[in-house]
Design a protein around this motif. Structure first.
Motif, PDB file in Angstrom:
ATOM      1  N   MET A   1      48.061 -44.186  25.373  1.00 41.21           N
ATOM      2  CA  MET A   1      47.837 -43.581  26.691  1.00 41.21           C
ATOM      3  C   MET A   1      48.729 -42.359  26.843  1.00 41.21           C
ATOM      4  SD  MET A   1      47.568 -46.932  29.193  1.00 41.21           S
ATOM      5  CE  MET A   1      49.135 -47.611  28.658  1.00 41.21           C
ATOM      6  N   PHE A   2      48.152 -41.263  27.320  1.00 39.88           N
ATOM      7  CA  PHE A   2      48.925 -40.029  27.429  1.00 39.88           C
ATOM      8  C   PHE A   2      49.996 -40.124  28.503  1.00 39.88           C
ATOM      9  CE2 PHE A   2      45.583 -39.491  30.576  1.00 39.88           C
ATOM     10  CZ  PHE A   2      46.227 -38.869  31.637  1.00 39.88           C
ATOM     11  N   PHE A   3      49.873 -41.128  29.397  1.00 42.71           N
ATOM     12  CA  PHE A   3      50.834 -41.274  30.495  1.00 42.71           C
ATOM     13  C   PHE A   3      51.758 -42.473  30.273  1.00 42.71           C
ATOM     14  CE2 PHE A   3      46.710 -43.156  31.442  1.00 42.71           C
ATOM     15  CZ  PHE A   3      47.046 -44.495  31.601  1.00 42.71           C
ATOM     16  N   GLU A   4      51.855 -42.956  29.042  1.00 37.05           N
ATOM     17  CA  GLU A   4      52.593 -44.189  28.768  1.00 37.05           C
ATOM     18  C   GLU A   4      54.071 -44.082  29.163  1.00 37.05           C
ATOM     19  OE1 GLU A   4      53.356 -47.371  25.132  1.00 37.05           O
ATOM     20  OE2 GLU A   4      52.175 -45.557  24.780  1.00 37.05           O
ATOM     21  N   LYS A   5      54.684 -42.941  28.848  1.00 34.34           N
ATOM     22  CA  LYS A   5      56.093 -42.768  29.186  1.00 34.34           C
ATOM     23  C   LYS A   5      56.304 -42.792  30.707  1.00 34.34           C
ATOM     24  CE  LYS A   5      57.472 -40.161  25.068  1.00 34.34           C
ATOM     25  NZ  LYS A   5      58.030 -38.879  24.551  1.00 34.34           N
ATOM     26  N   GLU A   6      55.398 -42.129  31.421  1.00 35.50           N
ATOM     27  CA  GLU A   6      55.497 -42.114  32.879  1.00 35.50           C
ATOM     28  C   GLU A   6      55.315 -43.513  33.458  1.00 35.50           C
ATOM     29  OE1 GLU A   6      53.761 -40.063  31.076  1.00 35.50           O
ATOM     30  OE2 GLU A   6      54.384 -38.016  31.549  1.00 35.50           O
ATOM     31  N   LEU A   7      54.397 -44.275  32.849  1.00 35.59           N
ATOM     32  CA  LEU A   7      54.145 -45.633  33.319  1.00 35.59           C
ATOM     33  C   LEU A   7      55.370 -46.518  33.099  1.00 35.59           C
ATOM     34  CD1 LEU A   7      52.036 -47.552  34.510  1.00 35.59           C
ATOM     35  CD2 LEU A   7      51.307 -48.083  32.181  1.00 35.59           C
ATOM     36  N   ILE A   8      56.000 -46.376  31.948  1.00 36.01           N
ATOM     37  CA  ILE A   8      57.209 -47.152  31.654  1.00 36.01           C
ATOM     38  C   ILE A   8      58.330 -46.777  32.617  1.00 36.01           C
ATOM     39  CG2 ILE A   8      59.047 -47.517  29.955  1.00 36.01           C
ATOM     40  CD1 ILE A   8      56.907 -47.186  27.774  1.00 36.01           C
ATOM     41  N   PHE A   9      58.456 -45.475  32.881  1.00 36.38           N
ATOM     42  CA  PHE A   9      59.484 -45.009  33.810  1.00 36.38           C
ATOM     43  C   PHE A   9      59.249 -45.589  35.207  1.00 36.38           C
ATOM     44  CE2 PHE A   9      60.756 -41.999  37.132  1.00 36.38           C
ATOM     45  CZ  PHE A   9      62.121 -41.908  36.880  1.00 36.38           C
ATOM     46  N   MET A  10      57.994 -45.557  35.670  1.00 37.74           N
ATOM     47  CA  MET A  10      57.698 -46.058  37.005  1.00 37.74           C
ATOM     48  C   MET A  10      57.926 -47.564  37.085  1.00 37.74           C
ATOM     49  SD  MET A  10      54.443 -45.335  39.473  1.00 37.74           S
ATOM     50  CE  MET A  10      53.255 -46.294  38.545  1.00 37.74           C
ATOM     51  N   LYS A  11      57.570 -48.278  36.034  1.00 36.82           N
ATOM     52  CA  LYS A  11      57.770 -49.727  36.037  1.00 36.82           C
ATOM     53  C   LYS A  11      59.253 -50.052  36.142  1.00 36.82           C
ATOM     54  CE  LYS A  11      56.741 -53.977  33.523  1.00 36.82           C
ATOM     55  NZ  LYS A  11      56.075 -54.591  32.348  1.00 36.82           N
ATOM     56  N   ARG A  12      60.086 -49.355  35.374  1.00 36.12           N
ATOM     57  CA  ARG A  12      61.527 -49.604  35.431  1.00 36.12           C
ATOM     58  C   ARG A  12      62.094 -49.230  36.792  1.00 36.12           C
ATOM     59  NH1 ARG A  12      63.358 -47.196  29.484  1.00 36.12           N
ATOM     60  NH2 ARG A  12      62.547 -48.949  28.241  1.00 36.12           N
ATOM     61  N   THR A  13      61.567 -48.152  37.377  1.00 33.49           N
ATOM     62  CA  THR A  13      62.038 -47.727  38.691  1.00 33.49           C
ATOM     63  C   THR A  13      61.701 -48.763  39.750  1.00 33.49           C
ATOM     64  OG1 THR A  13      61.757 -45.395  38.101  1.00 33.49           O
ATOM     65  CG2 THR A  13      61.906 -45.912  40.438  1.00 33.49           C
ATOM     66  N   LEU A  14      60.460 -49.262  39.732  1.00 32.58           N
ATOM     67  CA  LEU A  14      60.045 -50.244  40.726  1.00 32.58           C
ATOM     68  C   LEU A  14      60.741 -51.584  40.538  1.00 32.58           C
ATOM     69  CD1 LEU A  14      56.217 -49.509  41.019  1.00 32.58           C
ATOM     70  CD2 LEU A  14      58.093 -48.665  42.427  1.00 32.58           C
ATOM     71  N   GLU A  15      61.074 -51.898  39.286  1.00 37.67           N
ATOM     72  CA  GLU A  15      61.813 -53.134  39.038  1.00 37.67           C
ATOM     73  C   GLU A  15      63.166 -53.115  39.732  1.00 37.67           C
ATOM     74  OE1 GLU A  15      61.984 -53.454  34.809  1.00 37.67           O
ATOM     75  OE2 GLU A  15      60.059 -54.517  34.648  1.00 37.67           O
TER      76      GLU A  15
END
Length: 409
Positions: A1-15
């Motif tokens: 996914m071209f947005f994988e890094k952004e998704l990981i960043f958002m998941k860690r932020t929301l956690e």
């Protein structure tokens, strides 16, 4: 996914805000979508219903804001360019604190039995609260911009529980009240203790931003209930947290001479407070003040010899704080102690003592109407002329000029 890094960043932020984020397939069962959120309270009428049945025409470039019958909120986003249609789900979260009266009203509205209403209270205690959701949606919108371009390239749709009746189609569950109540209590207790442990670790390191963020997303319903009086419950919990935070700051290297005053002041403030909202404010202030103590007064990084000297200096600025006296206190030579102190603190003993005395003088000049000579004496400097000269060296102003430039509190 071209947005994988952004998704990981958002998941860690929301956690960090205790908010769940997960990705499911479009044809996944709805029951799996909410991760069995209401085990022991509500369950799905049709376990075989799938997300695609509710969202038959789920659109690209749309941010779905969804709320259910319990006023819990979710975000649904169809992810672009995935091998299988995948949906990003964020939630659940609340947008405001719920007191016990409101929870009982919600339980009555849903025709829940008394044991299930109690479990509903435990459930709400586990759901994070976004009291100010501006930053949260800024993160979500930024992620959407990364997916689809500018804010003009996508839309947001709000769906309330009436719109989502097919998605959240629940029935009551009959459970063994005693067993279920016990399980929920244990689960909530474990979460609260884990939360407190993380909070105390942040305070012991002086991490103000982390401590404040943790408190902001924590539901006040999770505070331990020992009576039917909400205000008394919050006061009791605040008193306990005052003690725990004091110990955390001590573990962070702050000497009791600094902790005792702060702890005592908060104990007094807690008892005279008259509203739940004011308790929340003082909890936030406690976190900030104890973190600042760690950042300002931690001596954990110093050797025992330097620690003893710093404690002596900060406990009584009117004492004899000469190099000779402090070296003698540690039973070492003046040359050795002078070199050790400079190497560990980055400043000479004389400079350190003078700064402490001038900082104390600044505080007294700001907060009292004491005569300047009295201020000098309370800071351990008997010669008024020397005090004025020293004060100007460190502040650029005479004591009188400094006082006149500050408002007396």
């Amino acid at each position: 996914m071209f947005f994988e890094k952004e998704l990981i960043f958002m998941k860690r932020t929301l956690e960090k805000c205790n908010i769940k984020l997960f990705v499911i397939e479009y044809n996944a069962k709805i029951k799996n979508t909410v991760e069995s959120t209401f085990n022991g309270i509500l369950d799905f009428v049709d376990d075989s219903s799938r997300l695609c049945d509710f969202f038959p025409n789920i659109s690209d470039r749309v941010l779905y804001k969804v709320s259910d019958v319990l006023n819990c909120h979710y975000i649904f986003i169809k992810l672009p360019k995935t091998e299988r249609d995948q949906i990003l789900v964020i939630g659940p979260f609340l947008k405001q604190d719920l007191n016990r009266a409101k929870i009982f009203e919600k339980g009555e509205q849903l025709h829940l039995s008394a044991p299930l209403i109690k479990q509903l209270e435990y459930y709400y205690a586990s759901v994070p609260v976004l009291r100010d959701d501006g930053q949260f949606f800024a993160i979500i919108n930024t992620f959407c911009e990364q997916l689809w371009g500018s804010t003009d390239s996508y839309t947001a749709i709000d769906l309330n529980h009436e719109d989502t009746s097919a998605l959240f189609n629940y029935k009551q569950v009959k459970v063994n009240a005693c067993d279920s109540d016990s399980n929920w209590k244990v689960d909530l207790m474990e979460k609260r203790y884990a939360y407190e442990e993380q909070l105390l670790r942040a305070v012991s390191k002086g991490q103000i931003h982390k401590a404040e963020q943790m408190l902001s997303s924590f539901s006040t319903i999770a505070f331990e209930s020992r009576s039917n009086d909400d205000l008394r419950n919050f006061k009791n919990y605040s008193i306990i947290m005052n003690t725990l935070l004091r110990k955390a700051a001590q573990d962070g290297g702050v000497h009791p001479i600094h902790l005792d005053k702060v702890s005592s002041e908060f104990a007094k403030k807690i008892e005279i407070l008259s509203s739940v909202n004011s308790i929340k404010e003082i909890m936030a202030q406690m976190l900030t003040d104890y973190c600042r103590l760690v950042r300002k007064h931690s001596i954990k990084q110093y050797s025992p010899l330097v620690q003893r000297a710093i404690i002596k200096i900060e406990s009584d600025l009117t004492a004899d704080l000469s190099l000779k006296q402090l070296a003698s206190l540690n039973n070492v030579s003046t040359s050795y102690f002078s070199s050790l102190f400079k190497n560990e603190t980055g400043q000479t003993l004389t400079d350190y003592v003078n700064k402490q005395r001038i900082n104390q003088a600044k505080h007294l000049l700001r907060t009292s109407n004491l005569q300047i000579q009295t201020v000098a004496q309370l800071c351990g400097i008997l010669d008024l002329h020397y005090f004025s000269k020293l004060f100007k060296k460190y502040t650029g102003k005479t004591p009188k000029e400094y006082r006149e430039s500050k408002t007396i509190i």
